[in-house]
Design a protein around this motif. Sequence first.
Motif, PDB file in Angstrom:
ATOM      1  N   ARG A  68       0.834  -1.207   0.000  1.00  0.00           N
ATOM      2  CA  ARG A  68       0.000   0.000   0.000  1.00  0.00           C
ATOM      3  C   ARG A  68       0.868   1.256   0.000  1.00  0.00           C
ATOM      4  O   ARG A  68       0.602   2.219  -0.738  1.00  0.00           O
ATOM      5  CB  ARG A  68      -0.909  -0.015   1.229  1.00  0.00           C
ATOM      6  CG  ARG A  68      -1.939   1.094   1.234  1.00  0.00           C
ATOM      7  CD  ARG A  68      -2.814   1.006   2.492  1.00  0.00           C
ATOM      8  NE  ARG A  68      -3.538  -0.265   2.537  1.00  0.00           N
ATOM      9  CZ  ARG A  68      -3.315  -1.222   3.419  1.00  0.00           C
ATOM     10  NH1 ARG A  68      -2.347  -1.075   4.331  1.00  0.00           N
ATOM     11  NH2 ARG A  68      -4.009  -2.333   3.405  1.00  0.00           N
ATOM     12  N   SER A  95       2.341   1.708  -3.405  1.00  0.00           N
ATOM     13  CA  SER A  95       1.318   2.098  -4.371  1.00  0.00           C
ATOM     14  C   SER A  95       0.958   3.566  -4.224  1.00  0.00           C
ATOM     15  O   SER A  95       0.698   4.260  -5.218  1.00  0.00           O
ATOM     16  CB  SER A  95       0.069   1.241  -4.186  1.00  0.00           C
ATOM     17  OG  SER A  95       0.345  -0.110  -4.451  1.00  0.00           O
ATOM     18  N   ARG A  96       0.927   4.046  -3.006  1.00  0.00           N
ATOM     19  CA  ARG A  96       0.633   5.471  -2.777  1.00  0.00           C
ATOM     20  C   ARG A  96       1.678   6.367  -3.411  1.00  0.00           C
ATOM     21  O   ARG A  96       1.397   7.527  -3.733  1.00  0.00           O
ATOM     22  CB  ARG A  96       0.543   5.744  -1.276  1.00  0.00           C
ATOM     23  CG  ARG A  96      -0.719   5.185  -0.631  1.00  0.00           C
ATOM     24  CD  ARG A  96      -0.663   5.300   0.876  1.00  0.00           C
ATOM     25  NE  ARG A  96      -1.905   4.810   1.496  1.00  0.00           N
ATOM     26  CZ  ARG A  96      -2.059   4.611   2.800  1.00  0.00           C
ATOM     27  NH1 ARG A  96      -1.036   4.845   3.635  1.00  0.00           N
ATOM     28  NH2 ARG A  96      -3.213   4.173   3.276  1.00  0.00           N
ATOM     29  N   PHE A 140      -7.589  -3.183  -1.574  1.00  0.00           N
ATOM     30  CA  PHE A 140      -7.485  -2.354  -2.775  1.00  0.00           C
ATOM     31  C   PHE A 140      -8.778  -2.413  -3.578  1.00  0.00           C
ATOM     32  O   PHE A 140      -9.264  -3.485  -3.921  1.00  0.00           O
ATOM     33  CB  PHE A 140      -6.302  -2.804  -3.637  1.00  0.00           C
ATOM     34  CG  PHE A 140      -4.984  -2.713  -2.931  1.00  0.00           C
ATOM     35  CD1 PHE A 140      -4.345  -1.492  -2.764  1.00  0.00           C
ATOM     36  CD2 PHE A 140      -4.387  -3.845  -2.385  1.00  0.00           C
ATOM     37  CE1 PHE A 140      -3.141  -1.395  -2.079  1.00  0.00           C
ATOM     38  CE2 PHE A 140      -3.177  -3.768  -1.713  1.00  0.00           C
ATOM     39  CZ  PHE A 140      -2.552  -2.541  -1.554  1.00  0.00           C
ATOM     40  N   GLU A 176      -9.095  -1.160  -6.594  1.00  0.00           N
ATOM     41  CA  GLU A 176      -8.801  -1.358  -8.010  1.00  0.00           C
ATOM     42  C   GLU A 176      -7.449  -2.056  -8.150  1.00  0.00           C
ATOM     43  O   GLU A 176      -6.459  -1.635  -7.537  1.00  0.00           O
ATOM     44  CB  GLU A 176      -8.784  -0.023  -8.762  1.00  0.00           C
ATOM     45  CG  GLU A 176      -8.639  -0.175 -10.256  1.00  0.00           C
ATOM     46  CD  GLU A 176      -8.752   1.157 -10.994  1.00  0.00           C
ATOM     47  OE1 GLU A 176      -9.652   1.293 -11.842  1.00  0.00           O
ATOM     48  OE2 GLU A 176      -7.942   2.064 -10.699  1.00  0.00           O
ATOM     49  N   ARG A 203      -0.685  -2.484 -10.600  1.00  0.00           N
ATOM     50  CA  ARG A 203      -0.932  -1.127 -10.085  1.00  0.00           C
ATOM     51  C   ARG A 203      -2.156  -1.231  -9.177  1.00  0.00           C
ATOM     52  O   ARG A 203      -3.196  -1.727  -9.600  1.00  0.00           O
ATOM     53  CB  ARG A 203      -1.159  -0.133 -11.211  1.00  0.00           C
ATOM     54  CG  ARG A 203       0.104   0.127 -12.025  1.00  0.00           C
ATOM     55  CD  ARG A 203       0.002   1.384 -12.860  1.00  0.00           C
ATOM     56  NE  ARG A 203       1.239   1.614 -13.594  1.00  0.00           N
ATOM     57  CZ  ARG A 203       2.317   2.218 -13.106  1.00  0.00           C
ATOM     58  NH1 ARG A 203       2.281   2.671 -11.835  1.00  0.00           N
ATOM     59  NH2 ARG A 203       3.384   2.402 -13.819  1.00  0.00           N
ATOM     60  N   THR A 242      -4.865   0.520  -6.355  1.00  0.00           N
ATOM     61  CA  THR A 242      -5.501   1.744  -5.867  1.00  0.00           C
ATOM     62  C   THR A 242      -6.432   1.393  -4.716  1.00  0.00           C
ATOM     63  O   THR A 242      -7.212   0.452  -4.818  1.00  0.00           O
ATOM     64  CB  THR A 242      -6.309   2.426  -6.984  1.00  0.00           C
ATOM     65  OG1 THR A 242      -5.463   2.656  -8.117  1.00  0.00           O
ATOM     66  CG2 THR A 242      -6.883   3.747  -6.506  1.00  0.00           C
ATOM     67  N   GLU A 243      -6.333   2.143  -3.629  1.00  0.00           N
ATOM     68  CA  GLU A 243      -7.178   1.854  -2.460  1.00  0.00           C
ATOM     69  C   GLU A 243      -8.618   2.260  -2.731  1.00  0.00           C
ATOM     70  O   GLU A 243      -8.916   3.130  -3.504  1.00  0.00           O
ATOM     71  CB  GLU A 243      -6.628   2.602  -1.238  1.00  0.00           C
ATOM     72  CG  GLU A 243      -5.238   2.104  -0.826  1.00  0.00           C
ATOM     73  CD  GLU A 243      -4.680   2.903   0.329  1.00  0.00           C
ATOM     74  OE1 GLU A 243      -5.322   2.895   1.424  1.00  0.00           O
ATOM     75  OE2 GLU A 243      -3.641   3.551   0.145  1.00  0.00           O
TER      76      GLU A 243
END
Length: 416
Positions: free
Chosen positions: A140, A143-144, A385, A387, A413, A415-416
């Motif tokens: 996470r 990813s951020r 997540f 996505e 990739r 996304t939260e």
Amino acid sequence: MAATSSAGDPVRVPEPLLPAARACPASGSAAAVGPAHRGRLVTGIESWLVTRYEEVAAALSDPRLVMSAPRIQQELVDRGALPERFGSLVQRRTRTLLSTDPPEHSQLRRLVNPSFSGRTVDLLRERARQVCGDLLAAMRERSRQGEVVDLVDEFAFPLSVTMICQLLGAPAEDRERFREWSQAIVFDHGDAESVAAYQRAMAAMDEYFGELIAAKRAAPAEDLVSQLVAADDERGGEDPAELRSMLSLLMIAGHETTANLIASGVLELLRNPEQLAALRADPGLLNPTVEECLRHAGPVAFSSMRFTTEEIRFGEVLVPRGEVVSLGLWAADHDPAHFPDPDAFDVHRRGDPHLAFGRGAHFCVGANLARMQAQVALGTLLDSFGEIKLAVPEEELSWRPANTRGPRHLPLRLTE
């Protein structure tokens, strides 16, 4: 694997050692054209590949098909059907779950069954959630920052190897060593270089577990290695090589296939967004989803080699005594006679049980552990997540060149 039917006509047999087939599991075409096909594996082994569900399911429990057959193996080497270098590797194996048959197999299995029971695995579920939570927290954060994460290296592999290390009582910090060894051991042994790598890895793992056994004998703990050492001591400790081989097998099988199952399962969900949406909408589909991942994209293409101790008929095909037989788990699990629309990935699927874990005496001892980890991994990943997307075109993915199926890497990739 090039193959012909018993009449010599060409047939389409799925080849898991080719990139295209590794990326897309065996279709029902091989099962549809006949029950058994003659061919040569890339290792040089001449084998009969059994592909129809009915015949594969029966063969998995057939006592005429054995895993331990030194005399037959030597006959195969003598006539050139089993390459001498491969035969020597097989002959040197000590007793393990994959090289014995009942009653020997049953005796060995009784030693490890309690550690892989449903009750024991349920006790490990919370630990699996904790491991997943830590791994997902790191993913996470990356990813951020807009970074791509690799599901194999950063999630599937560290989860599976951490869990098997805990069960065995091996330090989790040694996981990279286990990964390096397992890749050399489970990958193809079709040339001298890969055979040499196999031998080096086996020797290194043998030494490692020899040291771990000595440590557990001196200071027992609540883990499987300590239990096996105690049981071995009760029997007089007659064959220390047997215990080391057992632990090597449990370590490799305990993480290699599970990591591949998790990675392949996530990929199948990404390939089928409507199925992913259904799972997100109904968490009660989590367990059926894992079962469909096992059927549609199971981590093992063929069963371990078996040998015919007498003439055996597979449908209309008669296989003589003294032959190598490989049971096509993928092909059977895509047999249209048993699975409607078998090439479709369907999280609502019901009906015949899949054969991904085998059947009979050699049913996978780690099935409960693999299922639990896949359930926890998929559930926590989707909860974390909103996505999930492939970070590269699917055609750029590379696949592991072995009987175990899975992507080498799965860049995502998130996304939260």
